[in-house]
Scaffold this motif. Sequence first.
Motif, PDB file in Angstrom:
ATOM      1  N   VAL A  19       0.628  -0.939   0.231  1.00 20.93           N
ATOM      2  CA  VAL A  19       0.062   0.099  -0.043  1.00 20.93           C
ATOM      3  C   VAL A  19       1.034   1.080   0.035  1.00 20.93           C
ATOM      4  CG1 VAL A  19      -1.812   1.228   1.451  1.00 20.93           C
ATOM      5  CG2 VAL A  19      -2.165  -1.111   0.888  1.00 20.93           C
ATOM      6  N   SER A  20       2.167   1.198   0.748  1.00 21.67           N
ATOM      7  CA  SER A  20       2.912   2.311   0.745  1.00 21.67           C
ATOM      8  C   SER A  20       3.451   2.562  -0.734  1.00 21.67           C
ATOM      9  CB  SER A  20       4.119   2.192   1.721  1.00 21.67           C
ATOM     10  OG  SER A  20       4.813   1.235   0.966  1.00 21.67           O
ATOM     11  N   LYS A  21       3.616   1.432  -1.721  1.00 17.74           N
ATOM     12  CA  LYS A  21       4.176   1.779  -2.849  1.00 17.74           C
ATOM     13  C   LYS A  21       3.038   2.395  -3.775  1.00 17.74           C
ATOM     14  CE  LYS A  21       7.562  -1.862  -2.660  1.00 17.74           C
ATOM     15  NZ  LYS A  21       7.822  -3.366  -3.344  1.00 17.74           N
ATOM     16  N   LEU A  22       1.753   2.224  -3.492  1.00 18.54           N
ATOM     17  CA  LEU A  22       0.547   2.204  -4.292  1.00 18.54           C
ATOM     18  C   LEU A  22       0.111   3.751  -3.689  1.00 18.54           C
ATOM     19  CD1 LEU A  22      -1.039   0.890  -6.406  1.00 18.54           C
ATOM     20  CD2 LEU A  22      -2.721   0.276  -4.526  1.00 18.54           C
ATOM     21  N   SER A  23       0.883   4.728  -3.148  1.00 18.81           N
ATOM     22  CA  SER A  23       0.500   5.753  -2.542  1.00 18.81           C
ATOM     23  C   SER A  23      -0.278   6.726  -3.584  1.00 18.81           C
ATOM     24  CB  SER A  23       1.631   6.366  -1.804  1.00 18.81           C
ATOM     25  OG  SER A  23       2.431   6.931  -2.915  1.00 18.81           O
ATOM     26  N   ALA A  24      -1.078   7.524  -2.767  1.00 16.41           N
ATOM     27  CA  ALA A  24      -1.786   8.630  -3.641  1.00 16.41           C
ATOM     28  C   ALA A  24      -0.941   9.386  -4.604  1.00 16.41           C
ATOM     29  CB  ALA A  24      -2.808   9.486  -2.684  1.00 16.41           C
ATOM     30  N   LYS A  25       0.280   9.702  -3.955  1.00 14.60           N
ATOM     31  CA  LYS A  25       1.130  10.624  -4.695  1.00 14.60           C
ATOM     32  C   LYS A  25       1.901   9.771  -5.735  1.00 14.60           C
ATOM     33  CE  LYS A  25       3.791  14.235  -4.952  1.00 14.60           C
ATOM     34  NZ  LYS A  25       3.201  15.472  -5.376  1.00 14.60           N
ATOM     35  N   ASN A  26       2.034   8.525  -5.584  1.00  8.89           N
ATOM     36  CA  ASN A  26       2.761   7.742  -6.938  1.00  8.89           C
ATOM     37  C   ASN A  26       1.724   7.573  -7.674  1.00  8.89           C
ATOM     38  OD1 ASN A  26       5.206   7.594  -5.476  1.00  8.89           O
ATOM     39  ND2 ASN A  26       4.767   5.609  -4.577  1.00  8.89           N
ATOM     40  N   LEU A  27       0.425   7.380  -7.497  1.00 12.24           N
ATOM     41  CA  LEU A  27      -0.448   7.146  -8.453  1.00 12.24           C
ATOM     42  C   LEU A  27      -0.879   8.485  -9.061  1.00 12.24           C
ATOM     43  CD1 LEU A  27      -3.183   5.283  -6.023  1.00 12.24           C
ATOM     44  CD2 LEU A  27      -2.171   4.385  -8.548  1.00 12.24           C
ATOM     45  N   GLU A  28      -0.613   9.570  -8.663  1.00 11.59           N
ATOM     46  CA  GLU A  28      -0.775  10.704  -9.056  1.00 11.59           C
ATOM     47  C   GLU A  28       0.380  11.200 -10.227  1.00 11.59           C
ATOM     48  OE1 GLU A  28      -1.447  15.606  -7.909  1.00 11.59           O
ATOM     49  OE2 GLU A  28      -1.085  14.082  -6.334  1.00 11.59           O
ATOM     50  N   ASN A  29       1.423  11.089  -9.664  1.00  6.84           N
ATOM     51  CA  ASN A  29       2.651  11.250 -10.642  1.00  6.84           C
ATOM     52  C   ASN A  29       2.416  10.314 -11.919  1.00  6.84           C
ATOM     53  OD1 ASN A  29       3.599  13.072  -8.594  1.00  6.84           O
ATOM     54  ND2 ASN A  29       4.961  11.432  -7.835  1.00  6.84           N
ATOM     55  N   TYR A  30       2.193   9.088 -11.850  1.00  6.30           N
ATOM     56  CA  TYR A  30       2.065   8.142 -12.813  1.00  6.30           C
ATOM     57  C   TYR A  30       0.890   8.486 -13.786  1.00  6.30           C
ATOM     58  CZ  TYR A  30       1.933   3.994 -15.667  1.00  6.30           C
ATOM     59  OH  TYR A  30       1.741   2.978 -16.783  1.00  6.30           O
ATOM     60  N   ALA A  31      -0.198   9.071 -13.188  1.00  5.33           N
ATOM     61  CA  ALA A  31      -1.567   9.620 -13.992  1.00  5.33           C
ATOM     62  C   ALA A  31      -0.895  10.876 -14.908  1.00  5.33           C
ATOM     63  CB  ALA A  31      -2.729   9.792 -13.288  1.00  5.33           C
ATOM     64  N   LYS A  32      -0.071  11.766 -14.336  1.00 12.65           N
ATOM     65  CA  LYS A  32       0.407  12.953 -14.717  1.00 12.65           C
ATOM     66  C   LYS A  32       1.438  12.549 -16.054  1.00 12.65           C
ATOM     67  CE  LYS A  32      -0.463  16.500 -11.230  1.00 12.65           C
ATOM     68  NZ  LYS A  32       0.257  17.235 -10.282  1.00 12.65           N
ATOM     69  N   GLU A  33       2.308  11.589 -15.769  1.00 12.79           N
ATOM     70  CA  GLU A  33       3.414  11.218 -16.508  1.00 12.79           C
ATOM     71  C   GLU A  33       2.665  10.538 -17.871  1.00 12.79           C
ATOM     72  OE1 GLU A  33       7.328   8.428 -16.889  1.00 12.79           O
ATOM     73  OE2 GLU A  33       6.083   8.793 -14.788  1.00 12.79           O
ATOM     74  N   HIS A  34       1.541  10.152 -17.695  1.00  6.97           N
ATOM     75  CA  HIS A  34       0.917   9.462 -18.916  1.00  6.97           C
ATOM     76  C   HIS A  34      -0.436   9.839 -19.412  1.00  6.97           C
ATOM     77  CE1 HIS A  34       3.876   6.263 -17.067  1.00  6.97           C
ATOM     78  NE2 HIS A  34       3.934   5.885 -18.200  1.00  6.97           N
ATOM     79  N   ASN A  35      -0.618  11.043 -18.916  1.00  3.47           N
ATOM     80  CA  ASN A  35      -1.693  11.869 -19.191  1.00  3.47           C
ATOM     81  C   ASN A  35      -3.031  10.995 -18.900  1.00  3.47           C
ATOM     82  OD1 ASN A  35      -3.232  14.194 -20.333  1.00  3.47           O
ATOM     83  ND2 ASN A  35      -3.431  13.120 -22.358  1.00  3.47           N
TER      84      ASN A  35
END
Length: 241
Positions: A19-35
Amino acid sequence: MKTIIALDFDTLEQSREFVSKLSAKNLENYAKEHNLKLIMPYLKVGMWQYYTAGNDFLKELKDLGFNIFLDLKLIDIPNTIYNATKTLLKNDIDILSLHSFAGEQALKAAVNAKNELGSKCELFGISVLTSFEEEEFKNDLGFNGSINDCVKQRCLISKKAGLDGIVSSAYEAKFAKYLGLKALTPGIRFLGNDANDQARVATPKFAIENNIDYIVAGRMITKSSNPIRAYFQCIKGEENE
């Protein structure tokens, strides 16, 4: 289509590490990076995790911004189901499973508890577990019809009781959608993934093509070399990781 990630781990420590790897910040960064649009996952908390850590674990996950599917498959007499549901829904969970074989009156008791609390939690009835194959289903449960026949029966009872949806494999979900119930389907796999202890499996692509509302993805995400990428691939309904 929303994706529920099953926390298929042996210990709470492993669950927390994932869950720590699947953090909201990491999810947000991936989403922004891949539009991509950021959609926070649902996490499936099962029996052993809830029995081990209880409400504290649910609060921990909610505080991190995750949605929760509490998969306890409740089955008992109506009064017990009423009290159990009323207690569990005070934890701000998003989905709760009950076993439809508890019967219409017990399912109605759960709905009454939800309504009295004014809860927005969705109640889903378990139909036939996706680990069953036809022959085993008939031999073990003594049901003369097919799995599909049984799921239809469970859908009708769940609809009459006022549940929000039904849990079945993706192959039997069509009747639930026909009745206006939401469909939640376990046994989702990318092509080439092992079925493990599931029998009636389907791909995210099949699920999205069949208008499934929620899919449950476990090892295909939790064991992936890039779990966040695998999560977004599920949302998009892709067949391959």
